[in-house]
Design an enzyme around this catalytic site. Structure first.
Site, PDB file in Angstrom:
ATOM      1  N   LYS A   1       0.850  -1.191   0.000  1.00 33.85           N
ATOM      2  CA  LYS A   1       0.000   0.000   0.000  1.00 33.85           C
ATOM      3  C   LYS A   1       0.889   1.246   0.000  1.00 33.85           C
ATOM      4  CE  LYS A   1      -3.873  -1.979   2.656  1.00 33.85           C
ATOM      5  NZ  LYS A   1      -4.915  -1.913   1.630  1.00 33.85           N
TER       6      LYS A   1
ATOM      7  N   ARG B   1     -10.060 -11.959   1.232  1.00 37.08           N
ATOM      8  CA  ARG B   1     -10.900 -13.010   0.647  1.00 37.08           C
ATOM      9  C   ARG B   1     -10.197 -14.357   0.656  1.00 37.08           C
ATOM     10  NH1 ARG B   1     -11.335  -9.611  -4.802  1.00 37.08           N
ATOM     11  NH2 ARG B   1     -10.944  -7.996  -3.248  1.00 37.08           N
TER      12      ARG B   1
HETATM   13  N1  BES Z   1      -8.295  -4.186   3.904  1.00 35.03           N
HETATM   14  C1  BES Z   1      -8.332  -3.754   2.548  1.00 35.03           C
HETATM   15  C2  BES Z   1      -9.606  -2.978   2.216  1.00 35.03           C
HETATM   16  C3  BES Z   1      -9.790  -1.637   2.876  1.00 35.03           C
HETATM   17  C4  BES Z   1      -9.593  -0.485   2.163  1.00 35.03           C
HETATM   18  C5  BES Z   1     -10.245  -1.541   4.185  1.00 35.03           C
HETATM   19  C6  BES Z   1      -9.809   0.749   2.757  1.00 35.03           C
HETATM   20  C7  BES Z   1     -10.433  -0.326   4.782  1.00 35.03           C
HETATM   21  C8  BES Z   1     -10.231   0.825   4.088  1.00 35.03           C
HETATM   22  C9  BES Z   1      -8.247  -4.935   1.617  1.00 35.03           C
HETATM   23  O1  BES Z   1      -7.464  -6.000   2.050  1.00 35.03           O
HETATM   24  C10 BES Z   1      -7.673  -4.435   0.327  1.00 35.03           C
HETATM   25  O2  BES Z   1      -6.568  -3.970   0.349  1.00 35.03           O
HETATM   26  N2  BES Z   1      -8.444  -4.537  -0.748  1.00 35.03           N
HETATM   27  C11 BES Z   1      -8.011  -4.097  -2.047  1.00 35.03           C
HETATM   28  C12 BES Z   1      -8.440  -5.135  -3.057  1.00 35.03           C
HETATM   29  C13 BES Z   1      -7.895  -4.897  -4.431  1.00 35.03           C
HETATM   30  C14 BES Z   1      -6.407  -5.075  -4.432  1.00 35.03           C
HETATM   31  C15 BES Z   1      -8.545  -5.879  -5.387  1.00 35.03           C
HETATM   32  C16 BES Z   1      -8.679  -2.749  -2.342  1.00 35.03           C
HETATM   33  O3  BES Z   1      -9.867  -2.578  -2.046  1.00 35.03           O
HETATM   34  O4  BES Z   1      -7.989  -1.876  -2.856  1.00 35.03           O
HETATM   35 ZN    ZN Z   2      -5.415  -5.777   1.555  1.00 34.25          ZN
END
Ligand code: BES
Ligand code: ZN
Ligand code: ZN
Length: 452
Positions: free
Chosen positions: A228, A302
Site C-alpha cells: 500500500k 478473501r
Molecule cells: N483491507 C483492505 C480494504 C480496505 C480499504 C479496508 C480501505 C479499509 C479501508 C483490503 O485488504 C484491500 O486492500 N483490498 C483491495 C483489493 C484490491 C487489491 C482488489 C482494495 O480494495 O484496494
Molecule cells: Zn489488503
C-alpha cells in the site's frame, strides 16, 4: 456503569424533547437553581426512532463534556414516553458511546464524568450491547504491535470463556494439516504466526445447526508485495473490524443467554512482506480443493475468509453462513462511511438481516450478484482469481467468497467504510473505530432464535 439518581448534587441535567418543527437535535439551556438543564430537540414526535434518541443524547452529552460538566443526570422521560424501555436504552447507549475513549498510551490520564439516570435504568441487554460495541472499538483501535494474531486469540478466548462460550485456537500447524493453503499463504510468512479462532456459543437446541459468523481478522494489512502507498497505511491496524464485530455480537448473545447456536470463526493473520511471502501470479490451493490465482496480494482478506468459510461448513457444521470484513476500498467509494454493502443468496435470510438492521439503526445496502460479475473473477490458469479483471471490486470480492459457500444460505458484508471514521459521522461515534455491525449481527441471531 450508570447509577440511578438519588438527588445527589449535579451540575447538569440532560433532557430530550420533541419539537413540532425543525430537524431535531436543537440545543437550548434552562437554568433553575443549582442544576442547569440542557434540552436536546428530537424533531417531530412522529418520526422519532431509537436512532434519533441515540444521536440526540450523544449530541447533548458531547456538548456538556465540552462545557466541562462533571456530574450529569440523564432524564429519559421523553424518550420513554415515545419508545418505552427502548427509548431509555437508546438514551443511555448514545451517551455511553459518545463518551467512549480508546485506551490511551498518554502518560497523563483524563478524568471521567459522573453520570446518573433520573428515573429508569437501561436494560441488561442494552448494557451488554454497549459493552460489546466498546470492546469491538477497543480491539480495532488497538495498535498492530499490541495486537498480533496470538493477542487477538488470547483476548477473545479469555473473554468469551467467562460467559460460558467454548473456545478453540487452531494453530498454523493444525491449519496445515487441514489443508488451509489460502489462509496460510497470507499468514505464514509474517513474523507473528497466524491462527484460526473458533468460538462456539450454544444457547439453542442441540439439534439446531449453528449460524456461522466468519470475521476477517487481519491485524495489519500492509498490502504485502502489492504494498500500500504510505498515505493508505494509516488505518491498516483496523483490518480486523469484521472479527471484532462477530466477537462483540457473540458476547452479547452469550451474556443475554439468547436461545440460539452460533459459531464464530476468525482467520487471523498479518499481511506483510517476507522473503518467501506470496506474490502476484502465484497459484495456490485452498481447503475446499479449489485453486486460486493471486492477482494482487492486497486482496488477502478473501483468501483467508475462503478457507475460514470452508472450515465453518465442513468442520463446524454451520447452516447459514455470514461473513463480514473490511474487504474493499471500492465500497467506501460507493457508500462512504455511513453505509455498508452486502450480498446475499437467500431472500428469507436477506429479509431477516434487513429487519435486524432496522432495529439496530445501522445502514446497509444490498448489491446485485448478476452472472456477468462472476465472469470477472475467472482465471485462465486456476478455478478462480482473487481480483476482478473488470472493476466492480466490492461485488466481485463477495462473489469470490460465494465460490466457497457450497450452496448454503450466505450473507456477505463489507464494512470497509463503516468500521472506521476519521471524524464522527453520527453523534455517538468517536474518531477511530465505530463498533460497526455488532448490534445488527446480534439482532439477526436473536431473531433467528425466535424463528427456530
Ligand atoms: N483491507 C483492505 C480494504 C480496505 C480499504 C479496508 C480501505 C479499509 C479501508 C483490503 O485488504 C484491500 O486492500 N483490498 C483491495 C483489493 C484490491 C487489491 C482488489 C482494495 O480494495 O484496494
Ligand atoms: Zn489488503
Ligand atoms: Zn485487508
Amino acid at each position: 456503569m450508570l447509577k440511578l439518581w438519588n438527588q445527589e448534587a449535579a451540575d447538569w441535567r440532560l433532557a430530550l424533547r420533541t419539537e413540532t418543527e425543525g430537524v431535531g437535535s436543537r440545543l437550548s439551556v434552562e437554568a433553575d437553581g443549582k442544576t442547569a438543564t440542557l434540552w436536546v430537540g428530537l424533531g417531530d414526535a412522529k418520526t422519532v426512532t431509537a436512532e434519533t434518541v441515540r444521536r440526540a443524547a450523544a449530541k447533548g452529552i458531547k456538548t456538556l463534556k465540552g462545557l466541562g460538566a462533571k456530574t450529569v443526570v440523564l432524564d429519559p422521560a421523553a424518550a420513554q414516553t415515545l419508545l418505552e424501555q427502548d427509548g431509555v436504552d437508546a438514551m443511555a447507549q448514545g451517551v455511553a458511546l459518545a463518551l467512549y475513549r480508546p485506551r490511551s498510551w498518554k502518560t497523563e490520564e483524563q478524568t471521567d464524568m459522573t453520570l446518573y439516570m433520573a428515573s429508569v435504568l437501561p436494560s441488561d441487554e442494552c448494557n451488554s450491547l454497549t459493552d460489546a460495541i466498546c470492546l469491538a472499538r477497543d480491539l480495532v483501535n488497538c495498535p498492530a504491535n499490541h495486537l498480533v494474531p496470538a493477542d487477538l486469540a488470547r483476548t477473545m478466548t479469555e473473554t468469551a470463556r467467562t460467559y460460558g462460550v467454548e473456545t478453540e485456537i487452531i494453530s498454523a500447524e493444525q491449519a496445515r494439516a487441514l489443508g488451509m493453503e489460502a489462509f496460510l499463504t497470507v499468514g505464514d510468512s509474517a513474523g507473528h504466526a497466524p491462527c484460526l479462532i473458533v468460538l462456539r456459543y450454544r444457547g439453542g437446541a442441540p439439534d439446531q445447526a449453528p449460524i456461522g459468523l466468519v470475521g476477517k481478522g487481519v491485524t495489519c494489512d500492509t498490502g504485502g508485495y502489492c504494498l500500500k502507498p504510505a498515505s493508505s497505511m494509516k488505518g491498516i491496524k483496523g483490518d480486523m473490524a469484521g472479527a471484532a464485530a462477530v466477537f462483540g455480537a457473540l458476547l452479547a448473545l452469550a451474556r443475554n443467554k439468547v436461545p440460539v447456536n452460533a459459531t464464530v470463526v476468525i482467520p487471523s493473520v498479518e499481511n506483510r512482506i517476507a522473503p518467501d511471502s506470496f506474490i502476484p501470479g502465484d497459484v495456490i490451493g485452498s481447503m475446499s480443493g479449489k485453486t486460486i490465482e493471486v492477482g494482487n496480494t492486497d486482496a488477502e482478506g478473501r483468501l483467508i475468509l475462503a478457507d475460514a468459510i470452508t472450515y465453518a461448513l465442513r468442520k463446524e457444521g454451520v447452516g447459514r453462513v455470514l461473513d463480514i470484513a473490511t474487504l474493499t476500498g471500492a465500497v467506501v467509494g460507493m457508500f462512504g462511511f455511513t453505509t455498508a454493502g452486502f450480498l446475499c443468496n437467500d431472500e428469507a435470510y436477506c429479509t431477516d438481516f434487513m429487519e435486524a438492521a432496522a432495529v439496530s439503526g445501522e445502514q446497509y445496502w444490498r448489491l446485485p450478484a448478476f452472472d456477468e460479475y462472476r465472469k470477472m473473477i475467472e482465471s485462465p490458469v486456476a478455478d478462480v482469481s482473487n481480483v476482478s479483471n473488470d472493476g466492480c471490486g466490492t461485488i466481485t470480492a463477495g462473489l469470490f467468497l460465494e465460490a466457497f459457500t457450497e450452496s448454503h444460505p450466505w450473507l456477505h458484508i463489507d464494512i470497509a467504510g463503516t468500521a472506521w471514521v476519521d471524524s464522527p459521522k453520527w453523534e455517538y461515534q468517536t474518531n477511530g473505530a465505530t463498533g460497526a455491525a455488532v448490534t445488527t449481527l446480534y439482532h439477526l441471531c436473536k431473531a433467528m432464535a425466535k424463528e427456530a
